[in-house]
Design an enzyme around this catalytic site. Sequence first.
Site, mmCIF file in Angstrom:
data_model
loop_
_atom_site.group_PDB
_atom_site.id
_atom_site.type_symbol
_atom_site.label_atom_id
_atom_site.label_comp_id
_atom_site.label_asym_id
_atom_site.label_seq_id
_atom_site.Cartn_x
_atom_site.Cartn_y
_atom_site.Cartn_z
ATOM 1 N N ASP A 119 0.806 -1.221 0.000
ATOM 2 C CA ASP A 119 0.000 0.000 0.000
ATOM 3 C C ASP A 119 0.837 1.269 0.000
ATOM 4 O O ASP A 119 0.340 2.350 -0.298
ATOM 5 C CB ASP A 119 -0.857 0.037 1.278
ATOM 6 C CG ASP A 119 -2.134 -0.746 1.126
ATOM 7 O OD1 ASP A 119 -2.701 -0.722 0.027
ATOM 8 O OD2 ASP A 119 -2.548 -1.382 2.108
HETATM 9 C C1 BGC Z 1 0.232 0.998 6.299
HETATM 10 C C2 BGC Z 1 -0.078 -0.206 5.479
HETATM 11 C C3 BGC Z 1 -1.543 -0.347 5.348
HETATM 12 C C4 BGC Z 1 -2.173 0.944 4.863
HETATM 13 C C5 BGC Z 1 -3.664 0.806 4.896
HETATM 14 C C6 BGC Z 1 -0.429 2.217 5.720
HETATM 15 O O1 BGC Z 1 -0.168 3.317 6.519
HETATM 16 O O2 BGC Z 1 1.621 1.167 6.366
HETATM 17 O O3 BGC Z 1 0.464 -1.354 6.067
HETATM 18 O O4 BGC Z 1 -1.845 -1.363 4.443
HETATM 19 O O5 BGC Z 1 -1.802 2.021 5.655
HETATM 20 O O6 BGC Z 1 -4.316 1.749 4.162
HETATM 21 C C1 NOJ Z 2 -1.669 -4.038 5.331
HETATM 22 C C2 NOJ Z 2 -2.838 -4.056 4.415
HETATM 23 O O1 NOJ Z 2 -3.982 -4.496 5.102
HETATM 24 C C3 NOJ Z 2 -2.579 -4.935 3.220
HETATM 25 O O2 NOJ Z 2 -3.658 -4.878 2.346
HETATM 26 C C4 NOJ Z 2 -1.314 -4.548 2.541
HETATM 27 O O3 NOJ Z 2 -1.066 -5.481 1.515
HETATM 28 C C5 NOJ Z 2 -0.144 -4.513 3.508
HETATM 29 N N1 NOJ Z 2 -0.467 -3.700 4.630
HETATM 30 C C6 NOJ Z 2 1.123 -4.012 2.854
HETATM 31 O O4 NOJ Z 2 1.073 -2.644 2.603
#
Ligand code: BGC
Ligand code: NOJ
Length: 811
Positions: free
Chosen positions: A483
């Site tokens: 993300d």
């Molecule tokens: C986090 C990710 C997460 C995302 C969700 C980010 O701030 O680092 O792990 O998947 O937010 O939108």
């Molecule tokens: C957490 C999110 O829930 C997931 O969708 C994503 O793939 C990982 N973070 C990595 O960013």
Amino acid sequence: MKYGFFDDLSREYVIQQPDTPLPWINYLGSDNFFSLISNTCGGYCFYKDAKLLRMTRYRYNNVPYDTNGHYFYIKDRDTIWNPGWQPSKTPLDSYECRHGMGYSIFKSSKNQITANLLTFVPLKDSCEIQKITLTNDSEKERNISLFSYAEWCLWNADDDSRNFQRNLSTGEVEVKDSVLYHKTEYRERRNHYAFYGVNAPVNHFETSRDAFLGVYGSAEKPTAIIDGKLTDSIASGWYPIASHQINLCLKPGESKTFVFVLGYAENPEEEKWEAENIINKKPAETILKKYSSEASVDQAFSALKDYWTDLLSRFQVTTENEKVNRMVHIWNQYQCMVTFNMSRSASYYESGIGRGMGFRDSCQDLLGFVHLIPERARTRIIDIASTQFADGSAYHQYQPLTKKGNSDIGSGFNDDPLWLIAAVSAYIRETGDTSILKEPVPFDNEEETAVPLMEHLKRSFDFIVSHKGPHGLPLIGRADWNDCLNLNCYSRHPGESFQTFGPSEGPVAESVFIAGMFVKYGREYADLCHLVGNPAESEHAHKEVAKVYDSILQHGWDGKWFLRAYDANGEKVGSADCQEGKIFIEPQGFLPLSGVGIKEGLAEQALKSTEEWLDTQYGITILQPPYTHYHLNLGEISSYPPGYKENAGIFCHNNPWVSISEAVLGHGNRAFDVYRKICPAFLEDISEIHRTEPYVYSQMIAGKDAPRFGEAKNSWLTGTAAWTFVNVSQYILGIQPTLEGLCIDPCVPEDFGDFTVTRMYRGVCYHISVRNPHHVQRGISTLLVDGVAVQGNIIPFDSGKTDVYVEAAMG
Ligand code: BGC
Ligand code: NOJ
């Protein structure tokens, strides 16, 4: 250092001191009503949706940590204490918290009074049951008072935490006998209310928080309890709560038990309101009556236990390693159920008002859940696919209550479409139920647009085909699995969250990771087309996969490992040419397991580089070297300090990908090593470093570049649960559901020993025993199915049997 122990026979983790490094929580509820409960009785509950129908209030970022919950107070002369230690924190003479499958038990004592509290959500009803027994262990008669306490949330938890000018005037309650009703919103014909009752007469009650705590008081020392008498307050606006007071006299050795029920109720649709704001108490009374006796509670509790015994019997394993056994048989599967239920909505790190059900997340959660309750997986697939758009892209999140896509977060994560194929393919391999492909499913929940689910898969597939960049690789859009890799994102305003501003797809930024996914799930799509008699589409799909495969070989290989991406300027991301972020885990983990680069020898090399560059004692970091400053062309990933989260943290989710890839290449020792490093039961002894619960996976462990190396965060709601279960069950133990039947293909360490697996598969029970007399890492030499030798390693599915006995020998 340990704070408790595993009681495998009871399937419980037993916590022996209340001040664990972080709250160690559990989830109650399996269907519609859920509670989160910590080892000090912190937490909250909700009906279906932690944002829209939150029943009790919890304050994240509270001081001290974790101080709102469903509490009991015991007043014994001047001593006030709680069975879960918080919030009074009165030192206890003994304390124990047992977190089990859908229930938690607290047993503590103070000054020769013992409290035994069992709390669970029964299988079919929308309520939390709290059965509390108080025992006088002394030689003298004791007069004590028992108080309950829960603070109501004014339903929409988001609004509740912000809109004070309105909400502090809306709270309404009602009291009838021992039942305290919370009926805010009822006036608006919202049709729901909450109640908290006990199966005994009460001496007093409180429904106003100010009366209970004192305006300047706190949950640590509630004024009304210090006074020894609740004031029978009727809240009007402000902060409605529910607290009962029961005064009791216990003779020496005597015990008394009370059953409290905290529930959610709705009027039957057809029933009209008798008059404005007069709640129909029947639904609540029915539940209260049902659980009015200890016997009925015990029966509901044993039904819950049987339910879990049955569920967990669907995949059972006995190896020589007790940690593996307890994780695979008990805790990993339990966490898969919780992630399936919660997606990323409510934990101690997900507020319940932020993310709901993730399209990508829920599709992956299903991979570890589908063998448990395939029928629920089927429904979930339809719900998820209903949020897809006609062009194959999808809302990234949807709300569990409404099942509608969340337009604040929107779409544009270009990996999303492929996860739907992953989920459907896993469902069909597990169940053989191809009828799901004919199920009519709408786009964006607009019923009139419904087409067969198979068409949704085609749209997913075609989306990738029609969204490729200059190197013939899939465009990344806002981000792919990672993300935080926002390659089309240039700036945000101070304070603006990365999730709410929406950088759209650029024409250039490409993802090698999505390319790998396309190879894997594109082929699975082709297999499904073939299965349902569409060879032309199957062939077409294989051709498209071949093109992307070639693009990976030509433009996705960096010399020693797979490249991660191309940014919006066409520059490489995750390359030896980069100053920082030279190598990323995602393509090294996912491409080999997708079959990319195996025959070319690239997969082998990519995994070697992974070990050399990314591995640490606590797991494999997501990238190296970390980004030391913010990179405008990369986005959120470089907003984290080095070693945390997506910037070189040990992001547990993709460690199993590496382990799977190692297994695919036959490296059993290494596959297990990768499995073991992040496996919670193996980390129990270093709880003071790891800090999160030793019975569940966390999303992230701080990497070696962080000051707090080895410390985990964001326990419970992580795709690590499902992917680890896929890894250990299908690749390490090697029991893999395929379209034709179960495939037996273990890949274990040389010294792993023999093992057995009992697995339900399409209604048939497989009793599998695997021997490894020559201590090899991979490969079955003989396979006997019901005593008859079978060629290859797939057991063709035979629905005529109830039990199948399988003997496999490795070597
Ligand atoms: C986090 C990710 C997460 C995302 C969700 C980010 O701030 O680092 O792990 O998947 O937010 O939108
Ligand atoms: C957490 C999110 O829930 C997931 O969708 C994503 O793939 C990982 N973070 C990595 O960013």
